[in-house]
Design a protein around this motif. Structure first.
Motif, PDB file in Angstrom:
ATOM      1  N   ASN A 106       0.805  -1.224   0.000  1.00  0.00           N
ATOM      2  CA  ASN A 106       0.000   0.000   0.000  1.00  0.00           C
ATOM      3  C   ASN A 106       0.839   1.276   0.000  1.00  0.00           C
ATOM      4  O   ASN A 106       0.306   2.375   0.181  1.00  0.00           O
ATOM      5  CB  ASN A 106      -0.919   0.017   1.226  1.00  0.00           C
ATOM      6  N   SER A 107       2.149   1.133  -0.184  1.00  0.00           N
ATOM      7  CA  SER A 107       3.031   2.293  -0.087  1.00  0.00           C
ATOM      8  C   SER A 107       2.720   3.362  -1.125  1.00  0.00           C
ATOM      9  O   SER A 107       2.946   4.557  -0.894  1.00  0.00           O
ATOM     10  CB  SER A 107       4.494   1.857  -0.220  1.00  0.00           C
ATOM     11  N   LYS A 108       2.194   2.961  -2.288  1.00  0.00           N
ATOM     12  CA  LYS A 108       1.894   3.944  -3.329  1.00  0.00           C
ATOM     13  C   LYS A 108       0.773   4.882  -2.913  1.00  0.00           C
ATOM     14  O   LYS A 108       0.659   5.994  -3.425  1.00  0.00           O
ATOM     15  CB  LYS A 108       1.523   3.223  -4.627  1.00  0.00           C
ATOM     16  N   ASN A 109      -0.067   4.430  -1.989  1.00  0.00           N
ATOM     17  CA  ASN A 109      -1.197   5.256  -1.552  1.00  0.00           C
ATOM     18  C   ASN A 109      -0.864   6.116  -0.337  1.00  0.00           C
ATOM     19  O   ASN A 109      -1.689   6.901   0.112  1.00  0.00           O
ATOM     20  CB  ASN A 109      -2.397   4.367  -1.221  1.00  0.00           C
ATOM     21  N   LEU A 110       0.358   5.914   0.179  1.00  0.00           N
ATOM     22  CA  LEU A 110       0.746   6.671   1.363  1.00  0.00           C
ATOM     23  C   LEU A 110       1.329   8.022   0.978  1.00  0.00           C
ATOM     24  O   LEU A 110       1.973   8.166  -0.056  1.00  0.00           O
ATOM     25  CB  LEU A 110       1.782   5.880   2.179  1.00  0.00           C
ATOM     26  N   LYS A 111       1.085   9.005   1.815  1.00  0.00           N
ATOM     27  CA  LYS A 111       1.672  10.317   1.614  1.00  0.00           C
ATOM     28  C   LYS A 111       2.437  10.705   2.871  1.00  0.00           C
ATOM     29  O   LYS A 111       1.967  11.510   3.691  1.00  0.00           O
ATOM     30  CB  LYS A 111       0.581  11.342   1.309  1.00  0.00           C
ATOM     31  N   PRO A 112       3.586  10.074   3.046  1.00  0.00           N
ATOM     32  CA  PRO A 112       4.338  10.307   4.286  1.00  0.00           C
ATOM     33  C   PRO A 112       4.873  11.736   4.374  1.00  0.00           C
ATOM     34  O   PRO A 112       5.211  12.358   3.370  1.00  0.00           O
ATOM     35  CB  PRO A 112       5.489   9.296   4.185  1.00  0.00           C
ATOM     36  N   ASP A 113       4.917  12.214   5.580  1.00  0.00           N
ATOM     37  CA  ASP A 113       5.518  13.513   5.852  1.00  0.00           C
ATOM     38  C   ASP A 113       7.025  13.306   5.888  1.00  0.00           C
ATOM     39  O   ASP A 113       7.575  12.817   6.878  1.00  0.00           O
ATOM     40  CB  ASP A 113       5.003  14.047   7.195  1.00  0.00           C
ATOM     41  N   SER A 114       7.704  13.634   4.802  1.00  0.00           N
ATOM     42  CA  SER A 114       9.127  13.334   4.704  1.00  0.00           C
ATOM     43  C   SER A 114       9.928  13.979   5.823  1.00  0.00           C
ATOM     44  O   SER A 114      10.874  13.398   6.347  1.00  0.00           O
ATOM     45  CB  SER A 114       9.669  13.778   3.340  1.00  0.00           C
ATOM     46  N   GLU A 115       9.544  15.184   6.217  1.00  0.00           N
ATOM     47  CA  GLU A 115      10.252  15.867   7.290  1.00  0.00           C
ATOM     48  C   GLU A 115      10.088  15.115   8.608  1.00  0.00           C
ATOM     49  O   GLU A 115      11.043  14.982   9.387  1.00  0.00           O
ATOM     50  CB  GLU A 115       9.722  17.294   7.433  1.00  0.00           C
ATOM     51  N   HIS A 116       8.889  14.586   8.815  1.00  0.00           N
ATOM     52  CA  HIS A 116       8.623  13.820  10.037  1.00  0.00           C
ATOM     53  C   HIS A 116       9.490  12.559  10.077  1.00  0.00           C
ATOM     54  O   HIS A 116      10.117  12.249  11.101  1.00  0.00           O
ATOM     55  CB  HIS A 116       7.143  13.435  10.092  1.00  0.00           C
ATOM     56  N   PHE A 117       9.542  11.832   8.965  1.00  0.00           N
ATOM     57  CA  PHE A 117      10.311  10.596   8.937  1.00  0.00           C
ATOM     58  C   PHE A 117      11.808  10.857   9.008  1.00  0.00           C
ATOM     59  O   PHE A 117      12.553  10.089   9.627  1.00  0.00           O
ATOM     60  CB  PHE A 117       9.968   9.784   7.679  1.00  0.00           C
ATOM     61  N   GLN A 118      12.249  11.927   8.402  1.00  0.00           N
ATOM     62  CA  GLN A 118      13.662  12.279   8.479  1.00  0.00           C
ATOM     63  C   GLN A 118      14.065  12.609   9.910  1.00  0.00           C
ATOM     64  O   GLN A 118      15.143  12.221  10.381  1.00  0.00           O
ATOM     65  CB  GLN A 118      13.961  13.459   7.554  1.00  0.00           C
ATOM     66  N   GLN A 119      13.186  13.306  10.625  1.00  0.00           N
ATOM     67  CA  GLN A 119      13.465  13.640  12.015  1.00  0.00           C
ATOM     68  C   GLN A 119      13.462  12.393  12.885  1.00  0.00           C
ATOM     69  O   GLN A 119      14.294  12.244  13.790  1.00  0.00           O
ATOM     70  CB  GLN A 119      12.440  14.636  12.540  1.00  0.00           C
ATOM     71  N   ALA A 120      12.520  11.472  12.604  1.00  0.00           N
ATOM     72  CA  ALA A 120      12.462  10.219  13.368  1.00  0.00           C
ATOM     73  C   ALA A 120      13.742   9.411  13.165  1.00  0.00           C
ATOM     74  O   ALA A 120      14.280   8.831  14.115  1.00  0.00           O
ATOM     75  CB  ALA A 120      11.248   9.402  12.943  1.00  0.00           C
ATOM     76  N   ARG A 121      14.226   9.384  11.932  1.00  0.00           N
ATOM     77  CA  ARG A 121      15.468   8.661  11.640  1.00  0.00           C
ATOM     78  C   ARG A 121      16.653   9.315  12.336  1.00  0.00           C
ATOM     79  O   ARG A 121      17.522   8.630  12.884  1.00  0.00           O
ATOM     80  CB  ARG A 121      15.695   8.626  10.130  1.00  0.00           C
ATOM     81  N   LYS A 122      16.682  10.637  12.336  1.00  0.00           N
ATOM     82  CA  LYS A 122      17.754  11.355  13.020  1.00  0.00           C
ATOM     83  C   LYS A 122      17.723  11.069  14.519  1.00  0.00           C
ATOM     84  O   LYS A 122      18.776  10.860  15.147  1.00  0.00           O
ATOM     85  CB  LYS A 122      17.622  12.861  12.771  1.00  0.00           C
ATOM     86  N   ASP A 123      16.524  11.068  15.091  1.00  0.00           N
ATOM     87  CA  ASP A 123      16.390  10.767  16.523  1.00  0.00           C
ATOM     88  C   ASP A 123      16.910   9.377  16.839  1.00  0.00           C
ATOM     89  O   ASP A 123      17.569   9.156  17.865  1.00  0.00           O
ATOM     90  CB  ASP A 123      14.926  10.878  16.948  1.00  0.00           C
ATOM     91  N   GLN A 124      16.614   8.418  15.946  1.00  0.00           N
ATOM     92  CA  GLN A 124      17.091   7.051  16.153  1.00  0.00           C
ATOM     93  C   GLN A 124      18.609   6.990  16.115  1.00  0.00           C
ATOM     94  O   GLN A 124      19.237   6.372  16.981  1.00  0.00           O
ATOM     95  CB  GLN A 124      16.521   6.118  15.092  1.00  0.00           C
ATOM     96  N   LEU A 125      19.219   7.626  15.111  1.00  0.00           N
ATOM     97  CA  LEU A 125      20.679   7.606  14.988  1.00  0.00           C
ATOM     98  C   LEU A 125      21.345   8.334  16.148  1.00  0.00           C
ATOM     99  O   LEU A 125      22.395   7.907  16.638  1.00  0.00           O
ATOM    100  CB  LEU A 125      21.091   8.230  13.650  1.00  0.00           C
ATOM    101  N   ASP A 126      20.730   9.419  16.609  1.00  0.00           N
ATOM    102  CA  ASP A 126      21.275  10.140  17.762  1.00  0.00           C
ATOM    103  C   ASP A 126      21.239   9.263  19.004  1.00  0.00           C
ATOM    104  O   ASP A 126      22.171   9.280  19.822  1.00  0.00           O
ATOM    105  CB  ASP A 126      20.481  11.426  18.011  1.00  0.00           C
ATOM    106  N   TYR A 127      20.161   8.503  19.152  1.00  0.00           N
ATOM    107  CA  TYR A 127      20.007   7.621  20.306  1.00  0.00           C
ATOM    108  C   TYR A 127      21.052   6.504  20.287  1.00  0.00           C
ATOM    109  O   TYR A 127      21.507   6.036  21.335  1.00  0.00           O
ATOM    110  CB  TYR A 127      18.606   7.018  20.308  1.00  0.00           C
ATOM    111  N   MET A 128      21.456   6.083  19.084  1.00  0.00           N
ATOM    112  CA  MET A 128      22.446   5.008  18.937  1.00  0.00           C
ATOM    113  C   MET A 128      23.876   5.523  19.040  1.00  0.00           C
ATOM    114  O   MET A 128      24.813   4.723  19.083  1.00  0.00           O
ATOM    115  CB  MET A 128      22.252   4.300  17.592  1.00  0.00           C
ATOM    116  N   HIS A 129      24.056   6.823  19.086  1.00  0.00           N
ATOM    117  CA  HIS A 129      25.411   7.379  19.171  1.00  0.00           C
ATOM    118  C   HIS A 129      26.008   7.060  20.541  1.00  0.00           C
ATOM    119  O   HIS A 129      25.349   7.244  21.565  1.00  0.00           O
ATOM    120  CB  HIS A 129      25.378   8.892  18.956  1.00  0.00           C
ATOM    121  N   PRO A 130      27.245   6.557  20.582  1.00  0.00           N
ATOM    122  CA  PRO A 130      27.850   6.157  21.863  1.00  0.00           C
ATOM    123  C   PRO A 130      27.886   7.281  22.889  1.00  0.00           C
ATOM    124  O   PRO A 130      28.138   8.435  22.545  1.00  0.00           O
ATOM    125  CB  PRO A 130      29.273   5.742  21.456  1.00  0.00           C
TER     126      PRO A 130
END
Length: 211
Positions: free
Chosen positions: A32-56
């Motif tokens: 169903n990904s073709k029907n999704l309209k993700p907020d790219s800024e939201h997902f980019q921030q979520a990914r950044k938060d994840q990587l920051d959390y994994m930083h030693p």
């Protein structure tokens, strides 16, 4: 997303709860990904938060566990299987290690101590050509340490990491938090783990510094 309906909402109250297997969820998401309209800024921030959390993050002492586990995936095959028992020590693995994909983790769902070592032995028996690393605390290891005999009997050689702090760390944490000066029964009298491994004919090494 959880295959067991009884687990949903027990630890965290989700905004959206789905009772299905991760495999079916991902398949439906891709379909169903073709029907999704993700907020790219939201997902980019979520990914950044994840990587920051994994930083030693630095800790007291010469053995920097966050640094070790954050770099571990760069030095082992992508399909390496990691196992662990129960205890605060497992946080270092789960927060900082970048897993290689599906079927690379074995961990106790019900928080049972002593799971990591026998799980590593079983994984190595099942997948003899894959690298298997069992991550244990010292108290966790001592629950099932006799299973080294099983490993030797069947000729399997998983790598076992013992994070030794001389105590039942999780229980000690709760004691110090809830009862302050009433610390009881959480100090451990451990063997020399290098000699213990050697007694089974297994090479053992003690790490005291990061480099």
């Amino acid at each position: 997303v959880h295959p067991g309906a009884e687990e949903i909402g027990i630890v965290y109250r989700p905004n959206y709860a789905l009772n299905c297997t991760p495999k079916l969820f991902v398949e439906a998401l891709v379909h169903n990904s073709k029907n999704l309209k993700p907020d790219s800024e939201h997902f980019q921030q979520a990914r950044k938060d994840q990587l920051d959390y994994m930083h030693p993050v630095p800790i007291v002492g010469q053995v920097q566990l966050a640094e070790i586990f954050s770099q571990l995936s760069q030095h082992v095959p992508k399909d390496t299987i990691l196992t662990n028992g129960a205890g605060n020590f497992s946080t270092w693995l789960h927060r900082f290690y970048a897993y290689g994909g599906f079927r690379t983790q074995l961990a106790p769902a019900n928080g049972s101590m002593g799971y990591g070592l026998p799980a590593a032995i079983a994984a190595k028996l099942t997948y003899p050509k894959r690298t298997v690393i069992g991550v244990t605390g010292d108290g966790d290891f001592m629950m099932t340490c006799q299973e080294l005999a099983t490993a030797m009997k069947y000729g399997v050689k998983p790598i076992i990491l013992i994070l030794n702090n001389g105590m039942y760390g999780t229980i000690r944490m709760h004691q110090e938090r809830e009862f302050k000066s009433r610390v009881l029964g959480t100090h451990l009298t451990n063997p020399d783990f290098v000699m213990f491994a050697n007694s089974f004919g297994i090479p053992g090494y003690r790490v005291t510094h990061l480099s």
